[in-house]
Design a protein around this motif. Structure first.
Motif, PDB file in Angstrom:
ATOM      1  N   HIS A   1      -4.465  12.125  -7.937  1.00 39.17           N
ATOM      2  CA  HIS A   1      -3.578  11.138  -7.327  1.00 39.17           C
ATOM      3  C   HIS A   1      -2.220  11.766  -7.001  1.00 39.17           C
ATOM      4  CE1 HIS A   1      -4.222   7.035  -6.191  1.00 39.17           C
ATOM      5  NE2 HIS A   1      -3.055   6.619  -6.686  1.00 39.17           N
TER       6      HIS A   1
ATOM      7  N   ASP B   1     -13.735   0.937  -0.450  1.00 39.28           N
ATOM      8  CA  ASP B   1     -12.623   0.277  -1.109  1.00 39.28           C
ATOM      9  C   ASP B   1     -12.724   0.324  -2.622  1.00 39.28           C
ATOM     10  OD1 ASP B   1     -11.452  -0.384   1.293  1.00 39.28           O
ATOM     11  OD2 ASP B   1     -12.628  -2.220   1.480  1.00 39.28           O
TER      12      ASP B   1
ATOM     13  N   ALA C   1      -8.486   2.317 -14.621  1.00 42.81           N
ATOM     14  CA  ALA C   1      -9.055   2.188 -13.279  1.00 42.81           C
ATOM     15  C   ALA C   1     -10.351   2.975 -13.141  1.00 42.81           C
ATOM     16  CB  ALA C   1      -8.047   2.646 -12.233  1.00 42.81           C
TER      17      ALA C   1
ATOM     18  N   TYR D   1       0.224   4.424  -9.359  1.00 44.36           N
ATOM     19  CA  TYR D   1       0.157   4.770 -10.783  1.00 44.36           C
ATOM     20  C   TYR D   1       1.377   5.572 -11.235  1.00 44.36           C
ATOM     21  CZ  TYR D   1      -4.548   3.014 -10.286  1.00 44.36           C
ATOM     22  OH  TYR D   1      -5.618   2.207 -10.012  1.00 44.36           O
TER      23      TYR D   1
ATOM     24  N   ARG E   1     -12.640   2.825  -4.357  1.00 42.62           N
ATOM     25  CA  ARG E   1     -11.900   3.985  -4.837  1.00 42.62           C
ATOM     26  C   ARG E   1     -10.482   3.551  -5.191  1.00 42.62           C
ATOM     27  NH1 ARG E   1     -10.807   9.131  -1.137  1.00 42.62           N
ATOM     28  NH2 ARG E   1      -9.637   7.575  -0.028  1.00 42.62           N
ATOM     29  N   ALA E   2     -10.190   3.520  -6.471  1.00 44.61           N
ATOM     30  CA  ALA E   2      -8.886   3.061  -6.926  1.00 44.61           C
ATOM     31  C   ALA E   2      -7.947   4.207  -7.240  1.00 44.61           C
ATOM     32  CB  ALA E   2      -9.058   2.179  -8.165  1.00 44.61           C
ATOM     33  N   VAL E   3      -8.486   5.388  -7.514  1.00 41.96           N
ATOM     34  CA  VAL E   3      -7.680   6.534  -7.915  1.00 41.96           C
ATOM     35  C   VAL E   3      -8.247   7.785  -7.253  1.00 41.96           C
ATOM     36  CG1 VAL E   3      -6.884   7.939  -9.854  1.00 41.96           C
ATOM     37  CG2 VAL E   3      -7.282   5.498 -10.194  1.00 41.96           C
TER      38      VAL E   3
ATOM     39  N   VAL F   1     -15.957   6.961  -7.020  1.00 39.87           N
ATOM     40  CA  VAL F   1     -14.542   6.897  -6.656  1.00 39.87           C
ATOM     41  C   VAL F   1     -14.350   7.266  -5.201  1.00 39.87           C
ATOM     42  CG1 VAL F   1     -12.273   7.830  -7.179  1.00 39.87           C
ATOM     43  CG2 VAL F   1     -13.855   7.357  -9.016  1.00 39.87           C
TER      44      VAL F   1
ATOM     45  N   TYR G   1       0.817  -1.212   0.000  1.00 44.25           N
ATOM     46  CA  TYR G   1       0.000   0.000   0.000  1.00 44.25           C
ATOM     47  C   TYR G   1       0.846   1.254   0.000  1.00 44.25           C
ATOM     48  CZ  TYR G   1      -3.727  -3.199   1.092  1.00 44.25           C
ATOM     49  OH  TYR G   1      -4.611  -4.224   1.041  1.00 44.25           O
TER      50      TYR G   1
ATOM     51  N   TRP H   1      -3.567   3.327  -0.436  1.00 45.94           N
ATOM     52  CA  TRP H   1      -3.902   3.065  -1.828  1.00 45.94           C
ATOM     53  C   TRP H   1      -3.122   1.851  -2.293  1.00 45.94           C
ATOM     54  CZ3 TRP H   1      -7.470   6.228  -4.177  1.00 45.94           C
ATOM     55  CH2 TRP H   1      -7.803   7.391  -3.479  1.00 45.94           C
ATOM     56  N   SER H   2      -3.734   1.019  -3.108  1.00 44.25           N
ATOM     57  CA  SER H   2      -3.060  -0.187  -3.581  1.00 44.25           C
ATOM     58  C   SER H   2      -2.143   0.087  -4.755  1.00 44.25           C
ATOM     59  CB  SER H   2      -4.084  -1.254  -3.963  1.00 44.25           C
ATOM     60  OG  SER H   2      -4.916  -0.776  -5.002  1.00 44.25           O
ATOM     61  N   ASP H   3      -2.274   1.241  -5.408  1.00 42.48           N
ATOM     62  CA  ASP H   3      -1.438   1.555  -6.570  1.00 42.48           C
ATOM     63  C   ASP H   3      -1.145   3.048  -6.566  1.00 42.48           C
ATOM     64  OD1 ASP H   3      -0.179   1.717  -9.060  1.00 42.48           O
ATOM     65  OD2 ASP H   3      -1.588   0.319  -9.988  1.00 42.48           O
TER      66      ASP H   3
END
Length: 192
Positions: free
Chosen positions: A122, A88, A71, A56, A90-92, A84, A43, A52-54
């Protein structure tokens, strides 16, 4: 005799100045993930503490616009904030509102798409202070550079100052802007 005095001196020094235990600090949450963190902690911790998992590519200074666009998928307009910004799913992180259109004029505001908004949001969320993040929009051929600056609080929200530079197609514009993290998890232009 000399050794005896040295031993007494060392003992006295140790009693007067005991050694403190070693204290190791965690790296700041915005620090690039090197070593253990990169290998073992999947994370990235954002500006407001959310994980956040990514990232970017934000920590490397180059937003992966294509991955951000994927995403975000088909999310458009006002639906971005409601989809968003929750839980969970919410990726970006994304910036909403008319910040770009108001800042640089209608043409660029119309050309700015959701992937650009995602890269900007981001970057505000995960970008290190004074470290620029760049990307290129292949559709409008504009090069964007966002440099997160100092943070501040306003009306109970965490906010950031940042510089935004756009170049290409006869445009070379740099602006100093501010945005705040809304309760729904999106970044919005600061209206102070």
């Amino acid at each position: 005799m000399h050794y005896k005095k040295l031993l007494i001196s060392c003992s006295l020094f140790t009693m007067l100045f005991p050694m403190a235990p070693a204290v190791y600090a965690d790296p700041p949450p915005w620090a690039p993930a090197h070593g253990w963190r990169k290998k073992n902690d999947p994370y990235y911790t954002g500006y407001a503490g959310r994980q956040w998992s990514d990232d970017y590519g934000i920590s490397s200074g180059r937003c992966n616009r294509e991955a951000v666009g994927t995403a975000l998928g088909g999310i458009v307009g006002g639906a971005i904030g409601s989809t968003v910004g929750k839980g969970d799913g919410r990726a970006v992180a994304i910036i909403l509102g008319t910040v770009i259109g108001a800042v640089v004029g209608n043409k660029i505001g119309r050309d700015l798409d959701n992937a650009d908004r995602g890269c900007l949001g981001h970057t505000l969320e995960l970008g290190a202070q004074n470290r620029p993040v760049t990307w290129v929009n292949p559709d409008n051929r504009l090069n964007y550079t966002v440099t997160p600056l100092s943070g501040f609080s306003a009306n109970g929200q965490k906010c950031r100052n940042y510089k935004l530079n756009m170049r290409g197609d006869g445009i070379n514009d740099t602006r100093s802007e501010r945005a705040c993290l809304a309760t729904d998890g999106t970044w919005k232009p600061y209206r102070g």
